[in-house]
Design a protein around this motif. Structure first.
Motif, PDB file in Angstrom:
ATOM      1  N   THR A  71     -12.897 -45.157 -18.011  1.00 38.08           N
ATOM      2  CA  THR A  71     -12.297 -45.189 -17.385  1.00 38.08           C
ATOM      3  C   THR A  71     -11.530 -46.885 -16.796  1.00 38.08           C
ATOM      4  N   VAL A  72     -12.701 -47.577 -15.860  1.00 38.83           N
ATOM      5  CA  VAL A  72     -12.819 -48.940 -16.188  1.00 38.83           C
ATOM      6  C   VAL A  72     -12.814 -49.940 -17.067  1.00 38.83           C
ATOM      7  N   GLY A  73     -13.773 -48.758 -18.931  1.00 37.58           N
ATOM      8  CA  GLY A  73     -13.480 -50.302 -19.548  1.00 37.58           C
ATOM      9  C   GLY A  73     -11.976 -49.751 -20.327  1.00 37.58           C
ATOM     10  N   ALA A  74     -12.064 -48.543 -20.678  1.00 36.49           N
ATOM     11  CA  ALA A  74     -10.905 -48.648 -21.113  1.00 36.49           C
ATOM     12  C   ALA A  74      -9.654 -49.472 -20.822  1.00 36.49           C
ATOM     13  N   LEU A  75      -9.095 -48.705 -19.237  1.00 41.95           N
ATOM     14  CA  LEU A  75      -8.043 -49.458 -18.938  1.00 41.95           C
ATOM     15  C   LEU A  75      -7.673 -51.196 -18.620  1.00 41.95           C
ATOM     16  N   THR A  76      -9.125 -51.596 -18.814  1.00 40.21           N
ATOM     17  CA  THR A  76      -9.500 -53.331 -18.761  1.00 40.21           C
ATOM     18  C   THR A  76      -9.424 -53.937 -19.693  1.00 40.21           C
ATOM     19  N   VAL A 115     -12.977 -40.359 -29.703  1.00 47.99           N
ATOM     20  CA  VAL A 115     -13.585 -39.200 -29.657  1.00 47.99           C
ATOM     21  C   VAL A 115     -14.767 -38.879 -30.137  1.00 47.99           C
ATOM     22  N   LEU A 116     -15.366 -39.571 -30.416  1.00 41.75           N
ATOM     23  CA  LEU A 116     -17.568 -39.590 -30.315  1.00 41.75           C
ATOM     24  C   LEU A 116     -17.349 -39.410 -29.364  1.00 41.75           C
ATOM     25  N   ILE A 117     -17.059 -40.387 -28.119  1.00 42.84           N
ATOM     26  CA  ILE A 117     -17.909 -40.657 -26.698  1.00 42.84           C
ATOM     27  C   ILE A 117     -17.718 -39.122 -25.847  1.00 42.84           C
ATOM     28  N   VAL A 118     -16.415 -38.528 -26.102  1.00 45.97           N
ATOM     29  CA  VAL A 118     -15.842 -37.477 -26.312  1.00 45.97           C
ATOM     30  C   VAL A 118     -16.727 -36.050 -26.728  1.00 45.97           C
ATOM     31  N   ALA A 119     -16.777 -36.064 -27.901  1.00 48.53           N
ATOM     32  CA  ALA A 119     -17.378 -34.894 -28.927  1.00 48.53           C
ATOM     33  C   ALA A 119     -18.734 -35.252 -27.627  1.00 48.53           C
TER      34      ALA A 119
ATOM     35  N   ALA B  34       2.932 -37.214 -26.234  1.00 47.85           N
ATOM     36  CA  ALA B  34       2.468 -36.074 -25.891  1.00 47.85           C
ATOM     37  C   ALA B  34       1.552 -35.679 -25.037  1.00 47.85           C
ATOM     38  N   PHE B  35       0.476 -36.602 -25.357  1.00 53.82           N
ATOM     39  CA  PHE B  35      -0.996 -36.632 -25.087  1.00 53.82           C
ATOM     40  C   PHE B  35      -0.519 -37.095 -23.602  1.00 53.82           C
ATOM     41  N   VAL B  36       0.283 -37.598 -23.620  1.00 53.89           N
ATOM     42  CA  VAL B  36       0.924 -38.209 -21.404  1.00 53.89           C
ATOM     43  C   VAL B  36       1.117 -37.053 -20.906  1.00 53.89           C
ATOM     44  N   ASN B  37       2.208 -36.070 -21.547  1.00 53.94           N
ATOM     45  CA  ASN B  37       2.782 -35.152 -21.146  1.00 53.94           C
ATOM     46  C   ASN B  37       1.751 -34.359 -21.099  1.00 53.94           C
ATOM     47  N   PHE B  38       0.978 -34.032 -21.757  1.00 59.64           N
ATOM     48  CA  PHE B  38      -0.372 -33.042 -21.163  1.00 59.64           C
ATOM     49  C   PHE B  38      -0.947 -33.496 -19.924  1.00 59.64           C
ATOM     50  N   MET B  39      -0.980 -35.202 -20.217  1.00 61.86           N
ATOM     51  CA  MET B  39      -2.277 -35.031 -18.868  1.00 61.86           C
ATOM     52  C   MET B  39      -1.354 -35.068 -17.261  1.00 61.86           C
ATOM     53  N   VAL B  40       0.282 -35.428 -18.134  1.00 60.67           N
ATOM     54  CA  VAL B  40       0.121 -35.824 -16.395  1.00 60.67           C
ATOM     55  C   VAL B  40       0.733 -34.434 -16.017  1.00 60.67           C
ATOM     56  N   GLY B  41       1.456 -33.418 -16.945  1.00 56.90           N
ATOM     57  CA  GLY B  41       1.906 -32.234 -16.899  1.00 56.90           C
ATOM     58  C   GLY B  41       0.409 -31.098 -16.224  1.00 56.90           C
ATOM     59  N   GLY B  42      -0.806 -31.671 -16.836  1.00 50.32           N
ATOM     60  CA  GLY B  42      -1.758 -30.868 -16.706  1.00 50.32           C
ATOM     61  C   GLY B  42      -2.391 -31.251 -14.735  1.00 50.32           C
ATOM     62  N   THR B  43      -2.455 -32.212 -14.889  1.00 51.85           N
ATOM     63  CA  THR B  43      -2.357 -32.743 -13.149  1.00 51.85           C
ATOM     64  C   THR B  43      -1.519 -32.300 -11.586  1.00 51.85           C
ATOM     65  N   PHE B  44       0.413 -32.117 -12.798  1.00 52.16           N
ATOM     66  CA  PHE B  44       1.088 -31.181 -11.420  1.00 52.16           C
ATOM     67  C   PHE B  44       0.822 -29.830 -11.617  1.00 52.16           C
ATOM     68  N   LEU B  45       0.033 -29.165 -12.753  1.00 51.18           N
ATOM     69  CA  LEU B  45       0.122 -27.968 -12.537  1.00 51.18           C
ATOM     70  C   LEU B  45      -1.094 -27.902 -12.183  1.00 51.18           C
ATOM     71  N   THR B  46      -2.298 -28.408 -12.190  1.00 47.12           N
ATOM     72  CA  THR B  46      -3.933 -28.280 -11.058  1.00 47.12           C
ATOM     73  C   THR B  46      -3.230 -27.431  -9.871  1.00 47.12           C
ATOM     74  N   LEU B  47      -1.879 -29.093  -9.238  1.00 49.25           N
ATOM     75  CA  LEU B  47      -2.275 -29.116  -8.150  1.00 49.25           C
ATOM     76  C   LEU B  47      -1.650 -27.971  -7.211  1.00 49.25           C
ATOM     77  N   TRP B  48      -0.711 -27.359  -8.498  1.00 46.84           N
ATOM     78  CA  TRP B  48       0.672 -26.338  -7.880  1.00 46.84           C
ATOM     79  C   TRP B  48      -0.806 -25.060  -8.264  1.00 46.84           C
ATOM     80  N   TYR B  49      -1.053 -25.298  -8.696  1.00 48.00           N
ATOM     81  CA  TYR B  49      -1.927 -24.015  -9.000  1.00 48.00           C
ATOM     82  C   TYR B  49      -3.129 -23.907  -7.553  1.00 48.00           C
ATOM     83  N   SER B  75      -7.784 -39.258 -22.136  1.00 47.00           N
ATOM     84  CA  SER B  75      -8.797 -40.590 -23.227  1.00 47.00           C
ATOM     85  C   SER B  75      -7.493 -40.665 -23.810  1.00 47.00           C
ATOM     86  N   ILE B  76      -7.016 -39.287 -24.645  1.00 44.28           N
ATOM     87  CA  ILE B  76      -6.604 -38.904 -25.873  1.00 44.28           C
ATOM     88  C   ILE B  76      -5.357 -39.986 -26.485  1.00 44.28           C
TER      89      ILE B  76
END
Lengths: 490, 352
Positions: A71-76, A115-119, B34-49, B75-76
């Motif tokens: 979060t903070v690390g990646a975004l900074t 990917v590695l840290i998530v995995a 694509a992953f931004v869509n998953f992230m934002v859409g996932g947040t909306f759908l979570t809220l909805w459900y 993260s991705i």
């Protein structure tokens, strides 16, 4: 000059970058580069001893790091980029042109690292026995390695900014990458990161092992030993870096200009390194010999020392590259060394595409007849000074003049004389990039700032106006005229 | 109309052939978005459900299953965004940095906003069960994260749109002023609709491969879950048939030819129509058959996204190519003057 000028007049533009960058460095060094091998080592030790408590402790520490780094690390990290693109687009754009492939490879490594840290985090509980566990431990060490590689690449760019070495004559990526400050910086930062991780791990261990005094004792002792291993390496790296700093400094300034201020900073650097290290070693020794008596606040002392040392290290790094932002290629004001003869001949405004309009508050009580000159004065300030200075905020120009000239009404002629020669008196300042008329305009503007403390608005709020000479319309008109003239000549 | 500025570019060569940089920009941007869509859409759908779960418990479980994907996708999404950022900085230096500076406060606020949103999504995910008795507060976490995720794309979109129109730069006074440019909103609507659509497909993928225990834990039949996913993918995409052309039609006229853009978007409409028919057929299928066209649907969606990415690049080039020539001309002229002044100074110094 040729981008609309973003400006923060309270915090200062450098302050914005500093806040984001220092936060990023602390997280990156302490929680990623240094911590991942430490966590993997703890996991390995737990597996070797078949003691699940070590495994659980390692996981808890990893989880904290995972939350903060992703979060903070990646975004900074992204934030450094965004803030530099606002504050000094000329330097970052130039650096990207030189280091594109370096950054690109660093990005690929960064993807691998994420990917590695998530995995690594998400498979901890699934890969918990037998060969799966061994594989998981290897994954942890691989993560540690990739975290270090990202730092190793970025350090090259930081070293390049201090002293580009032979790049000025041979502009290739490899020459830029292997700049003279590269290895000394890397040799210093690597053990620093590992030590910082040891101190943070000690603190987290104290938080997570309240109910298990035996584990606490052993884990605190292990953290102390970890710190002791890397302390001498940091001292060697620090000494190497310390000994290389004057060379980089001499490359940027003539030796005669190495002032007392620099000598003081330089001396202070080694004192800070040795002093911090001594403090860290005392705490580490205490942790090794009296692990059960370490209070929870104690690791915060060496952590504060490390933050102080890192901060001073980064300040010296910034200091060494002055008056440049890219050694001997581009000054801290974002103007290339090669541009100076032209700008000093014609004046800054003659070649500026944009002007940043004065706001009503900035105009204040000025008479309408004074406004055009004030506007030009502001534009000279924005181009020549605003990358490092504010009007009345942090590191303000008015503050500097107040110190020199007091609170009485300043003499514009004295201001002009000072600005024209300030780089002789203060070699960390770039030479004034404009001509006599620019100096006069700036002197008048300084006087206005003395009386009017309204924040200076940047392009992000005041917008821009465009120099009529540099519009598409004017260029097309000139082109048509030229074509018509050629037709007539035929 | 305000004057169109022609600034001087950075006088260093591009670090790679232009097509390579374009491939990096378009290719990785598609993956990022694509992953931004998953992230934002996932947040909306979570809220909805999760809201629906207040009345019917099993929706809360479904919300939990979807929320588990958000943090990994985020993260991705972040890491994949760096490459396109690098490429756009290099290819469109003058344009991108100018838009950044003109919307500077909003641009830099992306960092604290996204950090806050990410921390909220973590808190929401990891405190889910602990906050069973504080559902209002728990919902507040995801609502706040959703609001941030609604706002941040608008900042990005404003920047990448504003950069294409140098003639508008002098008329902009900050981010909110840039928002008044009319063509930003249809593009924003286009993006927003893509989020639940993509997340709908993610749901289908997630619940197709989920173990029987995982599915049973949600309290829904597998087919039901797949149908829900397809519906999320289908109906927002159907709406895109109105929003997409509107976004295209409201884009300002640009100096270059946009015929190729129209062709690319035309093809994408046809492909989207086929995809919608397939998805509609999927929603009508029985329990054991539903999901059998998932591979085809995903392939068609990938083609649509590729066409969108390609079309956007063609439009970008049509918008700036003429201006870029002027920038090149001005940069060359400036560099000639720089060299002449340096030579004159050197001669003067030599003569002393």
């Amino acid at each position: 000059m040729d981008f609309p000028i973003f400006h923060l007049d309270l915090l200062g533009n450098r302050g914005l970058i500093a806040i984001i960058a220092i936060l990023h460095v602390l997280i990156n060094h302490g929680l990623a580069v240094g911590m991942m091998p430490l966590v993997a080592a703890m996991e390995w030790y737990g597996h070797k001893k078949q003691d699940a408590r070590w495994d659980q402790l390692a996981y808890k520490i990893l989880f904290v790091c995972f939350l903060i780094t992703t979060t903070v690390g990646a975004l900074t990290g992204v934030g450094i980029w965004l803030s530099v693109s606002l504050v000094n687009p000329y330097s970052i754009a130039s650096l990207i042109r030189v280091f594109f492939w370096g950054w690109f490879i660093e990005w690929l490594v960064f993807i691998t690292e994420v990917v590695l840290i998530v995995a690594y985090t998400l498979t901890w509980k699934k890969w918990s026995t037998g060969t799966a566990k061994v594989r998981h431990i290897k994954l942890g060490f691989a993560l540690g390695f990739f975290s270090w590689v990202t730092m190793a690449i970025i350090v090259s760019i930081l070293g390049f900014m201090m002293d580009p070495g032979n790049w000025l004559t041979d502009r290739s990526l490899l020459v830029g990458f292997t700049n003279p400050m590269y290895l000394p910086q890397l040799a210093f930062r690597t053990p620093l990161a590992l030590m910082e991780a040891g101190v943070i791990a000690m603190f987290l261990t104290l938080c997570f092992t309240r109910k298990d005094p035996e584990l606490r004792t052993n884990a605190i002792r292990a953290a102390g030993l970890w710190i002791m291993i890397f302390a001498p390496l940091m001292l060697v790296g620090g000494w190497w870096y310390y000994s290389k700093v004057p060379e980089a400094m001499a490359a940027n300034l003539s030796v005669g200009l190495l002032t007392l201020q620099f000598t003081e900073w330089h001396d202070l650097l080694i004192k800070v390194i040795v002093g911090s290290l001594a403090l860290i070693l005392i705490v580490a020794q205490f942790a090794i010999y009296r692990p059960n008596r370490v209070p929870r606040w104690l690791p915060l002392v060496p952590l504060a020392a490390i933050i102080w040392m890192t901060g001073h290290f980064e300040r010296v790094r910034e200091f060494v590259r002055k008056p440049y932002v890219i050694g001997r290629y581009m000054y801290a004001n974002g103007i290339r060394v090669d541009d100076y003869p032209l700008l000093q001949r014609d004046g800054l405004l003659a070649h500026a595409t944009y002007s940043t309009p004065l706001t009503r508050a900035e105009i204040g009580k000025a008479q309408p007849a004074q406004i055009p000159q004030l506007q030009q004065g502001k534009d000279v300030f924005m181009i020549a000074c605003s990358r490092c200075h504010t009007g009345n905020g942090v590191n303000s120009v008015t503050g500097q003049f107040r110190r020199m000239m007091g609170d009485g009404k300043w003499d514009p002629a004295a201001i002009q004389a000072y600005l024209a020669n300030m780089h002789d008196a203060q070699p960390f300042m770039p030479p004034f990039p404009g001509n006599q008329n620019d100096l006069k305009l700036l002197g008048g503007y300084m006087l206005h700032l003395q009386a009017n403390e309204a924040p200076i608005a940047g392009g992000q709020s005041a917008g821009v106006t465009v120099n009529p000479a540099y519009t598409a319309e004017a260029m097309k008109a000139a082109r048509s005229k030229e074509t018509a003239a050629k037709e007539i000549t035929r | 109309m305000s004057a169109t500025p022609v600034p001087v570019d950075i006088p260093l060569p591009l670090p790679a052939p232009e097509p390579v940089l374009v491939a990096v920009l378009v290719g990785f941007f598609i993956m990022h978005i694509a992953f931004v869509n998953f992230m934002v859409g996932g947040t909306f759908l979570t809220l909805w459900y999760e809201l629906k779960g207040l009345k019917e418990r099993r929706y809360d479980k479904l919300a939990y299953a979807i929320s588990s994907t958000i943090t990994a996708n985020k993260s991705i999404a972040v890491v994949l965004g760096v490459g396109p950022l690098l490429a756009i900085n290099t290819l469109y230096t003058v344009y991108f940095y100018t838009a950044n500076a003109l919307t500077g406060f909003a641009w830099i606020s992306i960092i604290p906003l996204v950090i806050t949103a990410f921390l909220l999504t973590y808190a929401h995910k990891y405190f889910w069960h602990r906050m069973d008795n504080a559902k209002g507060l728990h919902l507040a976490l995801i609502t706040f994260a959703s609001l941030i995720f609604l706002f941040v794309p608008l900042i990005f979109l404003t920047n990448i749109t504003l950069m294409l129109y140098p003639d508008k730069w002098a008329g902009v006074h900050g981010f909110f002023s840039a928002l008044t440019l009319p063509f930003i909103w249809p593009r924003y609507a286009h993006f927003l609709l893509a989020c639940p659509a993509m997340t709908g497909l993610l749901m289908v993928w997630l619940f197709r491969r989920g173990s029987d225990e995982d599915i049973a834990a949600t309290g829904f039949e597998r087919a039901e879950l797949l149908r829900k996913g397809y519906r999320w993918a289908l109906w927002p995409t159907v709406l895109q048939f109105a929003v997409g052309p509107l976004a295209l039609l409201t884009l300002p006229a640009v100096p270059g030819s946009t015929a190729s853009v129209t062709i690319v978007f035309g093809i994408s409409i046809v492909v989207s129509a086929i995809m919608c028919l397939l998805m509609f057929a999927e929603t009508r299928r029985g329990g054991d058959k539903i999901g059998s066209s998932f591979g085809a649907v995903c392939t068609l969606m990938a083609i649509v996204i590729l066409l969108m990415g390609g079309g956007r690049h063609l439009y970008r080039e049509a918008a700036v190519s003429e201006h870029r020539e002027l920038v090149k001309e001005r940069t060359n002229e400036y560099m000639r003057e720089v060299d002449a002044a340096r030579a004159a100074t050197a001669a003067q110094d030599g003569g002393k």
